[in-house]
Design a protein around this motif. Structure first.
Motif, PDB file in Angstrom:
ATOM      1  N   ASP A 155       6.174   0.513  -3.557  1.00 13.60           N
ATOM      2  CA  ASP A 155       7.104   1.205  -4.450  1.00 13.60           C
ATOM      3  C   ASP A 155       6.371   1.933  -5.578  1.00 13.60           C
ATOM      4  OD1 ASP A 155       9.156   0.250  -2.886  1.00 13.60           O
ATOM      5  OD2 ASP A 155       9.868  -1.241  -4.333  1.00 13.60           O
ATOM      6  N   LEU A 156       5.396   1.247  -6.177  1.00  8.55           N
ATOM      7  CA  LEU A 156       4.644   1.867  -7.275  1.00  8.55           C
ATOM      8  C   LEU A 156       3.829   3.061  -6.778  1.00  8.55           C
ATOM      9  CD1 LEU A 156       3.475  -1.383  -9.097  1.00  8.55           C
ATOM     10  CD2 LEU A 156       4.949   0.387 -10.093  1.00  8.55           C
ATOM     11  N   ARG A 157       3.238   2.931  -5.613  1.00  9.91           N
ATOM     12  CA  ARG A 157       2.455   4.048  -5.045  1.00  9.91           C
ATOM     13  C   ARG A 157       3.364   5.237  -4.761  1.00  9.91           C
ATOM     14  NH1 ARG A 157       1.335   5.787  -0.019  1.00  9.91           N
ATOM     15  NH2 ARG A 157       2.121   3.932   1.063  1.00  9.91           N
ATOM     16  N   ALA A 158       4.536   4.970  -4.172  1.00  9.41           N
ATOM     17  CA  ALA A 158       5.481   6.044  -3.866  1.00  9.41           C
ATOM     18  C   ALA A 158       5.970   6.722  -5.146  1.00  9.41           C
ATOM     19  CB  ALA A 158       6.663   5.492  -3.076  1.00  9.41           C
ATOM     20  N   ALA A 159       6.254   5.912  -6.175  1.00  6.53           N
ATOM     21  CA  ALA A 159       6.742   6.467  -7.438  1.00  6.53           C
ATOM     22  C   ALA A 159       5.712   7.384  -8.095  1.00  6.53           C
ATOM     23  CB  ALA A 159       7.114   5.338  -8.402  1.00  6.53           C
ATOM     24  N   ARG A 160       4.439   7.142  -7.803  1.00 15.55           N
ATOM     25  CA  ARG A 160       3.372   7.961  -8.389  1.00 15.55           C
ATOM     26  C   ARG A 160       2.936   9.079  -7.446  1.00 15.55           C
ATOM     27  NH1 ARG A 160       4.217   3.656 -10.681  1.00 15.55           N
ATOM     28  NH2 ARG A 160       3.454   2.991 -12.697  1.00 15.55           N
ATOM     29  N   LEU A 192      -1.836   6.641   0.717  1.00  9.67           N
ATOM     30  CA  LEU A 192      -2.686   5.454   0.880  1.00  9.67           C
ATOM     31  C   LEU A 192      -4.144   5.804   0.596  1.00  9.67           C
ATOM     32  CD1 LEU A 192      -1.564   3.543   4.111  1.00  9.67           C
ATOM     33  CD2 LEU A 192      -1.904   2.555   1.853  1.00  9.67           C
ATOM     34  N   GLU A 193      -4.583   6.918   1.162  1.00  6.55           N
ATOM     35  CA  GLU A 193      -5.978   7.345   1.010  1.00  6.55           C
ATOM     36  C   GLU A 193      -6.325   7.603  -0.451  1.00  6.55           C
ATOM     37  OE1 GLU A 193      -9.642   7.783   2.427  1.00  6.55           O
ATOM     38  OE2 GLU A 193      -7.976   7.632   3.850  1.00  6.55           O
ATOM     39  N   ALA A 194      -5.421   8.288  -1.165  1.00  5.78           N
ATOM     40  CA  ALA A 194      -5.685   8.633  -2.570  1.00  5.78           C
ATOM     41  C   ALA A 194      -5.758   7.384  -3.437  1.00  5.78           C
ATOM     42  CB  ALA A 194      -4.596   9.579  -3.090  1.00  5.78           C
ATOM     43  N   LEU A 195      -4.822   6.452  -3.238  1.00  5.61           N
ATOM     44  CA  LEU A 195      -4.840   5.236  -4.049  1.00  5.61           C
ATOM     45  C   LEU A 195      -6.063   4.388  -3.720  1.00  5.61           C
ATOM     46  CD1 LEU A 195      -3.564   3.397  -6.141  1.00  5.61           C
ATOM     47  CD2 LEU A 195      -2.180   2.368  -4.316  1.00  5.61           C
ATOM     48  N   ALA A 196      -6.392   4.282  -2.447  1.00  4.53           N
ATOM     49  CA  ALA A 196      -7.561   3.500  -2.037  1.00  4.53           C
ATOM     50  C   ALA A 196      -8.830   4.054  -2.682  1.00  4.53           C
ATOM     51  CB  ALA A 196      -7.686   3.495  -0.517  1.00  4.53           C
ATOM     52  N   SER A 251      -3.713  -1.000   3.300  1.00  2.00           N
ATOM     53  CA  SER A 251      -2.682  -0.981   4.329  1.00  2.00           C
ATOM     54  C   SER A 251      -2.221  -2.397   4.675  1.00  2.00           C
ATOM     55  CB  SER A 251      -3.205  -0.274   5.583  1.00  2.00           C
ATOM     56  OG  SER A 251      -2.227  -0.256   6.589  1.00  2.00           O
ATOM     57  N   LEU A 252      -3.168  -3.328   4.795  1.00  2.00           N
ATOM     58  CA  LEU A 252      -2.816  -4.728   5.075  1.00  2.00           C
ATOM     59  C   LEU A 252      -1.981  -5.319   3.950  1.00  2.00           C
ATOM     60  CD1 LEU A 252      -6.184  -6.105   6.521  1.00  2.00           C
ATOM     61  CD2 LEU A 252      -4.030  -5.827   7.762  1.00  2.00           C
ATOM     62  N   ILE A 253      -2.361  -5.016   2.701  1.00  3.63           N
ATOM     63  CA  ILE A 253      -1.615  -5.526   1.539  1.00  3.63           C
ATOM     64  C   ILE A 253      -0.194  -4.986   1.558  1.00  3.63           C
ATOM     65  CG2 ILE A 253      -1.440  -5.437  -0.985  1.00  3.63           C
ATOM     66  CD1 ILE A 253      -4.562  -5.422  -0.999  1.00  3.63           C
ATOM     67  N   GLU A 254      -0.045  -3.687   1.831  1.00  4.22           N
ATOM     68  CA  GLU A 254       1.284  -3.073   1.811  1.00  4.22           C
ATOM     69  C   GLU A 254       2.164  -3.563   2.958  1.00  4.22           C
ATOM     70  OE1 GLU A 254       1.605   1.104   1.371  1.00  4.22           O
ATOM     71  OE2 GLU A 254       0.741   1.091  -0.641  1.00  4.22           O
ATOM     72  N   LYS A 312      -7.713  -4.322  -9.318  1.00  2.00           N
ATOM     73  CA  LYS A 312      -8.125  -2.933  -9.032  1.00  2.00           C
ATOM     74  C   LYS A 312      -6.903  -2.082  -8.700  1.00  2.00           C
ATOM     75  CE  LYS A 312     -12.812  -3.819  -7.305  1.00  2.00           C
ATOM     76  NZ  LYS A 312     -13.716  -3.717  -6.143  1.00  2.00           N
ATOM     77  N   LEU A 313      -5.995  -2.634  -7.891  1.00  3.27           N
ATOM     78  CA  LEU A 313      -4.782  -1.895  -7.541  1.00  3.27           C
ATOM     79  C   LEU A 313      -3.914  -1.653  -8.770  1.00  3.27           C
ATOM     80  CD1 LEU A 313      -3.662  -3.543  -4.176  1.00  3.27           C
ATOM     81  CD2 LEU A 313      -4.663  -1.285  -4.517  1.00  3.27           C
ATOM     82  N   ALA A 314      -3.755  -2.694  -9.594  1.00 10.25           N
ATOM     83  CA  ALA A 314      -2.934  -2.554 -10.802  1.00 10.25           C
ATOM     84  C   ALA A 314      -3.504  -1.475 -11.716  1.00 10.25           C
ATOM     85  CB  ALA A 314      -2.849  -3.891 -11.532  1.00 10.25           C
ATOM     86  N   ALA A 315      -4.824  -1.473 -11.893  1.00  7.67           N
ATOM     87  CA  ALA A 315      -5.461  -0.460 -12.740  1.00  7.67           C
ATOM     88  C   ALA A 315      -5.235   0.932 -12.161  1.00  7.67           C
ATOM     89  CB  ALA A 315      -6.955  -0.752 -12.879  1.00  7.67           C
TER      90      ALA A 315
END
Length: 198
Positions: free
Chosen positions: A23-28, A32-36, A47-50, A63-66
């Motif tokens: 949800d947070l990734r979509a809102a921003r 997947l590639e860009a956030l990674a 991808s496994l986490i999501e 790291k993800l939260a940051a």
């Protein structure tokens, strides 16, 4: 013997984290590639986490939260806001870091429009966690209040030894670490406040 209740809680938490990250990734508007790339977490791990198929460590989650611009505590929020602005103890789920064994429990109500979050942490003896992430937007201020035992907290190049009753204030603008040098569990509260930069 497998603890089915514990396994169910872990699975539910992994699903909750998965949904929050998606949800947070979509809102921003991030792929997947860009956030990674931005977080320094592999695309396959993200991808496994999501998909809720991984039990990520606290270091990976930080790291993800940051990268998402939120405090780590927000990744454990319930998917729907609470019916009332109260977080009942019976509803507060605990999460254990698979690497260090430390246990964190979000105390603050989920979905409440507040810049402040409170987390209760029990840290095992001799355990250590080091967060590499540095500056983030918006800025997160953190206070660590030791309730039991002793903790060594590192902020940048500085290390502080905290005993029961001591409280350390620091911004999450440099790498930081937590270490319990004692032979018994340490317990502390973390108070996080998100602030805008002046």
């Amino acid at each position: 013997m497998v603890d089915n209740k514990s396994t169910m809680i872990d699975s539910n938490l992994n699903d909750r984290i998965a949904r929050r990250v998606r949800d947070l990734r979509a809102a921003r508007g991030k792929s997947l590639e860009a956030l990674a790339t931005h977080c320094g977490v592999s695309r396959s791990m993200l991808s496994l986490i999501e998909r809720g198929e991984s039990s990520p460590t606290a270091v990976v989650l930080e790291k993800l939260a940051a990268g998402l611009g939120v405090p780590l505590a927000s990744l454990f929020d319930a998917p729907e806001p609470a019916a009332e602005p109260v977080s009942r103890l019976a509803d507060q789920v605990s999460w254990r870091d698979p690497h260090s064994g430390y246990v964190r429990r979000n105390v603050s109500p989920s979905g409440v429009a507040s810049p402040t979050r409170i987390v209760d942490v029990v840290f095992p003896p001799k355990a250590r966690v080091t967060y590499e992430s540095a500056d983030r937007l918006p800025l997160v201020q953190q206070q660590v209040w030791v309730l039991e035992g002793t903790m060594e907290v590192t902020h940048g190049q500085d290390t502080y030894t905290l005993h029961a009753g001591d409280c350390l204030a620091m911004a999450l603008d440099q790498p930081n670490g937590f270490h319990n040098p004692g032979s018994t569990d340490a317990r502390y509260a973390v108070v996080l406040t998100t602030t805008s930069r002046s």
